[in-house]
Design a protein around this motif. Structure first.
Motif, mmCIF file in Angstrom:
data_model
loop_
_atom_site.group_PDB
_atom_site.id
_atom_site.type_symbol
_atom_site.label_atom_id
_atom_site.label_comp_id
_atom_site.label_asym_id
_atom_site.label_seq_id
_atom_site.Cartn_x
_atom_site.Cartn_y
_atom_site.Cartn_z
ATOM 1 N N ASP A 38 0.836 -1.209 0.000
ATOM 2 C CA ASP A 38 0.000 0.000 0.000
ATOM 3 C C ASP A 38 0.865 1.251 0.000
ATOM 4 O O ASP A 38 1.894 1.320 0.665
ATOM 5 N N ASP A 76 -0.359 4.696 0.524
ATOM 6 C CA ASP A 76 -0.698 5.871 1.337
ATOM 7 C C ASP A 76 -1.167 5.565 2.753
ATOM 8 O O ASP A 76 -1.474 6.482 3.509
ATOM 9 N N SER A 135 -8.115 5.179 0.977
ATOM 10 C CA SER A 135 -8.808 6.471 0.959
ATOM 11 C C SER A 135 -10.075 6.369 1.785
ATOM 12 O O SER A 135 -10.491 7.351 2.404
ATOM 13 N N GLY A 137 2.906 -0.521 -5.791
ATOM 14 C CA GLY A 137 3.135 -1.783 -6.488
ATOM 15 C C GLY A 137 2.891 -1.633 -7.988
ATOM 16 O O GLY A 137 2.077 -0.802 -8.407
ATOM 17 N N ASP A 168 -12.960 0.429 -6.092
ATOM 18 C CA ASP A 168 -13.185 1.583 -6.971
ATOM 19 C C ASP A 168 -12.408 1.505 -8.278
ATOM 20 O O ASP A 168 -12.809 2.122 -9.269
#
Ligand SMILES: Cc1cc2nc3c(=O)[nH]c(=O)nc-3n(C[C@H](O)[C@H](O)[C@H](O)COP(=O)(O)OP(=O)(O)OC[C@H]3O[C@@H](n4cnc5c(N)ncnc54)[C@H](O)[C@@H]3O)c2cc1C
Ligand SMILES: NC(=O)c1ccc[n+]([C@@H]2O[C@H](COP(=O)([O-])OP(=O)(O)OC[C@H]3O[C@@H](n4cnc5c(N)ncnc54)[C@H](O)[C@@H]3O)[C@@H](O)[C@H]2O)c1
Length: 469
Positions: free
Chosen positions: A33, A35, A40, A115, A315
Motif C-alpha cells: 500500500d 498511502d 482512501s 506496487g 473503486d
C-alpha cells in the motif's frame, strides 16, 4: 498442497478485507500500500466525511431542540472547526492503525510503496515490483495470484485545479485552519450533497452548484426533493442547471464561472465532480490486464480480470463505488482464487446510504423502474410525519417507500428518507437478499413506538389477500 502466494496492491476496504479472508484460508498474503492501510476510505474519504457529518448531526440536534421544548437560552451553537478537524484526522489515523495491526496479527505481510507489474513477467506466475517514495525498486515479489485494489482519486478539471487553500478537493477540507465564510460546493452527486448538507448543518453558509435541475440526479426524485427543502430551509443556496466552466481565486476568495456566463462568488470552492480510477503506473500492459471503455479495470461478477489469476476489486473496477461493495468484491475474489464455493456479486441487493440531513437509504430495484411500470409492482409511500416515534422526536422530514412484486408480494426494494435511514434499511435489505415477502415483514412483531414500525406498516399496506392464500 502448496501454499498460494497472493499479492494485493492497495490496502483499502477491497485490499484489507480480501487479505483477511485469504490469510484465514491459509494463503501467504502480502499487501502493498502506498498511502496507508485503510486506504482512501479510512484516511481521506468515507471515514473522515462521516465523522464530520456526525459533528454536524450534533449541531442539528442542538439547533432543532426547540421543537421538543429545549432552548439554548439565546446562546449560539459554536463549532470549533480546528478541534473538529483534529478529531477527524486522529480518528482516521487510529482506524488505519487498528486495521494494519489486525492484518499483521493475522499473518499478513504489509509493505509500504507503490506496487506495479514488472516489465519482465516470468510466465506462469506474476512478478510485482514495490517502488519506494524516491522512485526506486525496493522489493520484487513473485505471486501466484494478484489482486488489484488501488481505488480512485478525485477528478480534477483543468480549469479548476485545487490549491489546498481556497480551491479544494474533498481530501483538503480537514486541513483548513479557518471556517469558510461562504463555501461553494461544485457538483451535486452523493459527495457534493453530503458535504453541502454537512457544512450547512454545521452553520457554514453554503451554495451548491448543481449541473442538473435537481440535486442527486441518480437518486429517487422524492428523496432529492426532501434534501433540497431541508437544505434551503437551513439557509443553503441552490444554483441549478449550472455547470462550472472554471474556478479561480479572486481577491480574498474564489469565483466559479458557469458555462452560461453566470459567476458565483464565495470564500472557498469544494470540487465534488467525481473520481478517476488509480490505474496509471500499474504496468497493466506487462501483464495484459484489460481496461473497460471508461478506463476502469474490467472484471466479471467474481472479480476476475481478463487475465487468469489476476483479480481486481473496489473503486478501480468502477462496479459500484462503495466501501461495502469493494470489501465484498475482494472477499469473492479470494474465495474464488482459493477454491471456495462463491456466489457472484448481486448489485441489486446492495444497500446504499447518503449521509445528508435527513439520510437517504435505498436497496433493490431502482424506484424509477417500478414507477414507470417497467416492472409491475405494488408501491406504498408513508410520510415520516405519520409515525408516532418520529412525531415524538420531532423528525418530520422524510418517508418510507416500499415496493414488492405485484404478483407474489416479494420485497424488491425501498427508499427510506429519515434521520437514521442507514439503520432502518437493514430489514428491507435482508428481505431483498433472502427473497422475503411483505407478509414476512408484516408478521414480524417489532418495537412500538419505533421508526422501523413504518417499514412494517408499509408492508402491511402492501399485503393482498392473495399473499395469504
Ligand atoms: C467523500 C466520500 C465519502 C464516501 N463515503 C462512503 C460511505 O459512507 N460509505 C461507503 O460505502 N462508501 C463511501 N465512499 C466510497 C468509498 O470511499 C470507496 O468506495 C472505497 O474507498 C473503495 O475502496 P477501495 O479499497 O477500492 O479503494 P481505496 O479506499 O481508495 O484504497 C485504495 C488504496 O490503494 C492505494 N494504492 C493506489 N495505487 C497503489 C499502488 N500502485 N500500489 C499500492 N497501493 C496503491 C491507495 O493509496 C489507497 O490506500 C465515499 C467516497 C467519497 C469520495
Ligand atoms: N455515502 C456514500 O456511500 C458515498 C458518499 C460519497 C461518494 N460515494 C460513492 O462515490 C460515487 C461517486 O459520487 P460523487 O458524487 O463523488 O461523483 P459523481 O460522479 O456521482 O457526481 C459528480 C457530480 O458532479 C457533476 N459535475 C461534473 N462536472 C461538473 C461541473 N463542471 N460543474 C458542476 N457539476 C459537475 C456531475 O454532473 C455529477 O452530478 C457515488 O456514486 C457513491 O458510489 C458514496
Amino acid at each position: 498442497m502448496t501454499v498460494l502466494r497472493i499479492v494485493i496492491l492497495g490496502g483499502g476496504p477491497a485490499g484489507y478485507e480480501s487479505a483477511l479472508v485469504a490469510a484465514q484460508l491459509g494463503a501467504r498474503v502480502t499487501v502493498v500500500d502506498r498511502d496507508g492501510i485503510g486506504g482512501s476510505a479510512v484516511l481521506t474519504d468515507c471515514v473522515p466525511s462521516k465523522t464530520l457529518i456526525s459533528t454536524s448531526d450534533r449541531v442539528t440536534a442542538m439547533r432543532d431542540a426547540s421543537r421538543v421544548g429545549v432552548g439554548t437560552g439565546g446562546g449560539e451553537v459554536v463549532v470549533d472547526f480546528a478541534a473538529v478537524n483534529q478529531r477527524i484526522k486522529e480518528l482516521a489515523q487510529q482506524q488505519s492503525e487498528d486495521i494494519a495491526e489486525r492484518l499483521v496479527r493475522e499473518g499478513v505481510t504489509v509493505l509500504t510503496g507503490s506496487g506495479r507489474f514488472s516489465a519482465s513477467q516470468p510466465g506462469r506466475t506474476h512478478r510485482i515490483e514495490v517502488v519506494d517514495a524516491a522512485g526506486g525498486v525496493a522489493d520484487t515479489i513473485e505471486a501466484d495470484v494478484v489482486l488489484l485494489a488501488t481505488g480512485g482519486t478525485p477528478r480534477v478539471l483543468s480549469t479548476a485545479v485545487p490549491d489546498g487553500e481556497r480551491i479544494l478537493s474533498w481530501r483538503d477540507v480537514y486541513d483548513l485552519t479557518e471556517v469558510p465564510e461562504h463555501l461553494i460546493v461544485v457538483g451535486s452527486g452523493v459527495t457534493g450533497a453530503e458535504f453541502a448538507s454537512g457544512y450547512s448543518e454545521a452553520g457554514v453558509p453554503v451554495t451548491l452548484v448543481s449541473s442538473r435541475d435537481r440535486v442527486l440526479p441518480g437518486e429517487d426524485p422524492d428523496a432529492a426533493d426532501v434534501i433540497e427543502q431541508v437544505f434551503t430551509r437551513r439557509g443553503g443556496t441552490l444554483v441549478k442547471q449550472a455547470r462550472a466552466a472554471a474556478v479561480r481565486r479572486s481577491g480574498g476568495g474564489v469565483e466559479v464561472e458557469l458555462t452560461d456566463g453566470r459567476v458565483v462568488t464565495g470564500s472557498h470552492a469544494l470540487m465534488c465532480v467525481g473520481s478517476v480510477p488509480n490505474v496509471e503506473g500499474l504496468g497493466l500492459e506487462h501483464a495484459g490486464v484489460a481496461l473497460d471503455e471508461h478506463g476502469y479495470i474490467a472484471v466479471d461478477r467474481v472479480s476476475r480480470t481478463s487475465v487468469p489469476s489476476i483479480y481486481a476489486a473496489g473503486d478501480c473496477t468502477g462496479v459500484l463505488l462503495l466501501a461495502s461493495v469493494a470489501g465484498m468484491q475482494g472477499r469473492i475474489a479470494m474465495w474464488h482464487a482459493l477454491g471456495e464455493a462463491v456466489a457472484p456479486l448481486r448489485l441489486k441487493t446492495v444497500a446504499a446510504n447518503i449521509f445528508t440531513n435527513p439520510e437517504i437509504a435505498s436497496v433493490g430495484i431502482p424506484y424509477s423502474v417500478v414507477a414507470s411500470g417497467e416492472l409491475p409492482a405494488r408501491i406504498v409511500k408513508l410520510p415520516l410525519a405519520t409515525n408516532a416515534r418520529a412525531k415524538m422526536q420531532g423528525h418530520l422530514d422524510g418517508f418510507v417507500k416500499l415496493y414488492c412484486r405485484a404478483a407474489t408480494g416479494h420485497v424488491i426494494g425501498a427508499v427510506i428518507v429519515a434521520p437514521n435511514a442507514s439503520e432502518l434499511i437493514f430489514p428491507v435489505t435482508l428481505a431483498v437478499q433472502r427473497s422475503l415477502t411483505v407478509n414476512h415483514l408484516a408478521a414480524t412483531i417489532g418495537v412500538y413506538p419505533s421508526l422501523s414500525g413504518s417499514v412494517a406498516e408499509a408492508a402491511r399496506q402492501l399485503m393482498l389477500h392473495d399473499d395469504l392464500d
